[in-house]
Enzyme design. Structure first.
Site, PDB file in Angstrom:
ATOM      1  N   HIS A  82       4.730   0.404   0.096  1.00 36.77           N
ATOM      2  CA  HIS A  82       5.515  -0.368   1.058  1.00 36.77           C
ATOM      3  C   HIS A  82       4.685  -1.493   1.664  1.00 36.77           C
ATOM      4  O   HIS A  82       3.445  -1.511   1.552  1.00 36.77           O
ATOM      5  CB  HIS A  82       6.131   0.530   2.136  1.00 36.77           C
ATOM      6  CG  HIS A  82       5.135   1.398   2.844  1.00 36.77           C
ATOM      7  ND1 HIS A  82       4.596   2.531   2.289  1.00 36.77           N
ATOM      8  CD2 HIS A  82       4.583   1.304   4.084  1.00 36.77           C
ATOM      9  CE1 HIS A  82       3.762   3.105   3.143  1.00 36.77           C
ATOM     10  NE2 HIS A  82       3.718   2.362   4.239  1.00 36.77           N
ATOM     11  N   HIS A 127       0.849  -1.193   0.000  1.00 35.03           N
ATOM     12  CA  HIS A 127       0.000   0.000   0.000  1.00 35.03           C
ATOM     13  C   HIS A 127       0.883   1.241   0.000  1.00 35.03           C
ATOM     14  O   HIS A 127       2.073   1.173   0.308  1.00 35.03           O
ATOM     15  CB  HIS A 127      -0.889   0.029   1.250  1.00 35.03           C
ATOM     16  CG  HIS A 127      -0.096   0.261   2.512  1.00 35.03           C
ATOM     17  ND1 HIS A 127       0.734  -0.706   3.050  1.00 35.03           N
ATOM     18  CD2 HIS A 127       0.048   1.348   3.298  1.00 35.03           C
ATOM     19  CE1 HIS A 127       1.341  -0.229   4.126  1.00 35.03           C
ATOM     20  NE2 HIS A 127       0.950   1.027   4.295  1.00 35.03           N
ATOM     21  N   ARG A 134       4.664   7.118  13.226  1.00 37.05           N
ATOM     22  CA  ARG A 134       4.806   7.685  11.881  1.00 37.05           C
ATOM     23  C   ARG A 134       4.249   9.092  11.824  1.00 37.05           C
ATOM     24  O   ARG A 134       3.149   9.351  12.336  1.00 37.05           O
ATOM     25  CB  ARG A 134       4.054   6.807  10.885  1.00 37.05           C
ATOM     26  CG  ARG A 134       4.326   7.153   9.440  1.00 37.05           C
ATOM     27  CD  ARG A 134       3.503   6.278   8.524  1.00 37.05           C
ATOM     28  NE  ARG A 134       2.182   6.848   8.298  1.00 37.05           N
ATOM     29  CZ  ARG A 134       1.092   6.147   7.948  1.00 37.05           C
ATOM     30  NH1 ARG A 134       1.153   4.846   7.807  1.00 37.05           N
ATOM     31  NH2 ARG A 134      -0.054   6.758   7.755  1.00 37.05           N
ATOM     32  N   ASP A 178       0.489   5.168   1.879  1.00 41.05           N
ATOM     33  CA  ASP A 178      -0.284   5.607   3.041  1.00 41.05           C
ATOM     34  C   ASP A 178      -1.473   6.492   2.639  1.00 41.05           C
ATOM     35  O   ASP A 178      -1.315   7.488   1.928  1.00 41.05           O
ATOM     36  CB  ASP A 178       0.628   6.387   4.012  1.00 41.05           C
ATOM     37  CG  ASP A 178       1.702   5.496   4.614  1.00 41.05           C
ATOM     38  OD1 ASP A 178       1.444   4.289   4.784  1.00 41.05           O
ATOM     39  OD2 ASP A 178       2.797   6.002   4.904  1.00 41.05           O
TER      40      ASP A 178
HETATM   41  C1  SIN Z   1       3.171   1.879   7.520  1.00 38.32           C
HETATM   42  O1  SIN Z   1       2.429   1.319   6.728  1.00 38.32           O
HETATM   43  O2  SIN Z   1       3.339   3.084   7.511  1.00 38.32           O
HETATM   44  C2  SIN Z   1       3.971   1.045   8.514  1.00 38.32           C
HETATM   45  C3  SIN Z   1       5.198   0.538   7.870  1.00 38.32           C
HETATM   46  C4  SIN Z   1       6.033  -0.284   8.819  1.00 38.32           C
HETATM   47  O3  SIN Z   1       5.619  -0.550   9.932  1.00 38.32           O
HETATM   48  O4  SIN Z   1       7.149  -0.633   8.439  1.00 38.32           O
END
Ligand code: SIN
Length: 297
Positions: free
Chosen positions: A271, A118, A286, A120
Site C-alpha cells: 500500500h 510498502h 493501526r 507493513d
Molecule cells: C500504513 O502504512 O499502514 C498507513 C497507511 C495509511 O495511512 O493509509
C-alpha cells in the site's frame, strides 16, 4: 502465441460473492471490497469470522464504513484474527495501547507514515499477516486516500523467464532504512533489544492461506537480493518496483471517510498512503496481526 497465454492477460477471478452475514461490493474486479452490514464493535460469531476470512482471502483489502470503535474494541477485533504485533518503534514504550500504531499527520509532520509503496514491517522474521487501520478524522480538504496493490497479480503479470529467474532467490528486508530516517527527524524510538529488525525472505512467496504465489519485495524495506552483485540487485529491484508502481490494473484506491476501518492482507498486498492534504490533518491508528510462520516459497 495464444492470447490466453499472453502475460498481460490475468483473468478476472471467479470468487463467490454470496455471503450470509453481510453485503459485499467490489472496488475493482481483482482487489478490494466494501463490506456493509457488519458492526465491528460487537464480538464476531464464528460464521461472521469465517466469512470475513474468506472475503479477505478473495479481495485482500476490506473496507468497513461508519464504525464506532474504542481502542479496546479495535484491539479485540484484531485479536479475533491472531496475536497482535507491537511495532518496533513502540516496544518498551510506557503507553496505554502499545498495540495501536498512531497514524497521525498534521501541519507539523515532517513525513506521513506509509507515503511510498510498502507492506507493513516486512523486516520482521515472521512478518505481519494483516493490518487494520481505523481512520477517525479525514482531512477537511479531502484527499488522504490509500492505494493498495495486488501482489498475486503483480507476480502473474511477469513473463515465464522472469518468474523462473526470481524463484529460489531471497532478499533482505531491513528496518534500518525507514526507521533510521524516522529516528533521524526525532520520531519514533528504536526497539531496545534489536535496534532495527532485519530478515531475509524469498522473493516469490506462497501465501499460507491460499497456496497462491505472490511477489514479495517492496521499496519500503527490501534492500537487496542475496547472491546478485550490487548493481544487478539494484536493477532487478528497480524493475520490480517500477512494475508495481506503473501497473494501475493491480491497484485499488480507498477513499476514507471518518470512522472507516480497512483490513488488509499484508502478505498479498502493498500500500501507499497519499499525502496530498498538507497542511490539513488525518488521524487514526493501526492494529496489526502477526503471522504464524516465516514466509516460504
Ligand atoms: C500504513 O502504512 O499502514 C498507513 C497507511 C495509511 O495511512 O493509509
Amino acid at each position: 502465441m495464444a492470447l490466453e497465454h499472453h502475460p498481460d492477460h490475468v483473468p478476472v477471478p471467479d470468487h463467490d460473492l454470496d455471503y450470509s452475514c453481510f453485503d459485499l461490493a467490489t472496488l475493482t474486479p481483482h482487489i478490494g471490497a466494501e463490506i456493509r452490514g457488519l458492526d465491528l464493535s460487537a464480538p464476531f460469531s464464528n460464521e461472521q469470522e469465517k466469512e470475513v476470512r474468506r472475503a479477505l482471502q478473495d479481495w485482500m483489502v476490506l473496507v468497513f464504513r461508519d464504525q464506532e470503535l474504542t481502542h479496546e474494541q479495535h484491539e479485540d477485533l484484531g485479536r479475533r484474527f491472531g496475536e497482535l504485533h507491537i511495532h518496533p518503534q513502540l516496544r518498551g514504550a510506557k503507553i496505554a495501547h502499545p498495540e495501536i500504531l498512531p497514524v497521525h499527520t498534521n501541519a507539523d509532520s515532517p513525513f506521513t507514515p506509509g507515503d511510498g509503496w510498502h507492506a507493513d514491517v516486512t523486516c520482521e522474521e515472521i512478518p505481519l499477516w494483516g493490518s487494520m487501520l481505523y481512520i477517525r478524522e479525514t482531512p477537511a480538504c479531502g484527499g488522504g486516500d490509500t492505494l493498495y496493490a495486488d501482489m498475486y497479480m503483480a507476480y502473474e503479470l511477469l513473463s515465464g523467464p522472469m518468474k523462473r529467474f526470481l524463484e529460489g532467490l531471497t532478499a533482505v528486508h531491513d528496518g534500518a532504512g525507514p526507521y533510521s530516517e524516522q529516528l533521524a527527524i526525532g520520531l519514533g524510538k528504536a526497539a531496545p533489544e534489536k535496534q532495527h529488525p532485519c530478515a531475509e525472505h524469498p522473493v516469490v512467496v506462497r501465501h499460507p492461506d491460499t497456496g497462491r504465489k505472490l511477489l514479495y519485495v517492496n521499496s519500503g524495506f527490501t534492500t537487496h537480493i542475496v547472491g546478485l552483485s550490487a548493481s544487478e540487485s539494484r536493477s532487478v529491484l528497480d524493475l520490480l518496483f517500477r512494475h508495481i508502481d506503473s501497473t494501475p490494473k493491480i491497484c485499488c484506491r480507498v477513499s476514507w471517510s471518518p470512522k472507516t476501518l480497512t483490513f488488509w492482507d499484508n502478505l498479498s498486498t502493498q500500500h501507499h498512503a497519499i499525502w496530498d492534504y498538507y497542511p490539513h490533518s488525518r488521524v487514526g491508528g493501526r492494529v496489526s496481526i502477526l503471522g504464524t510462520a516465516r514466509p516460504s516459497a
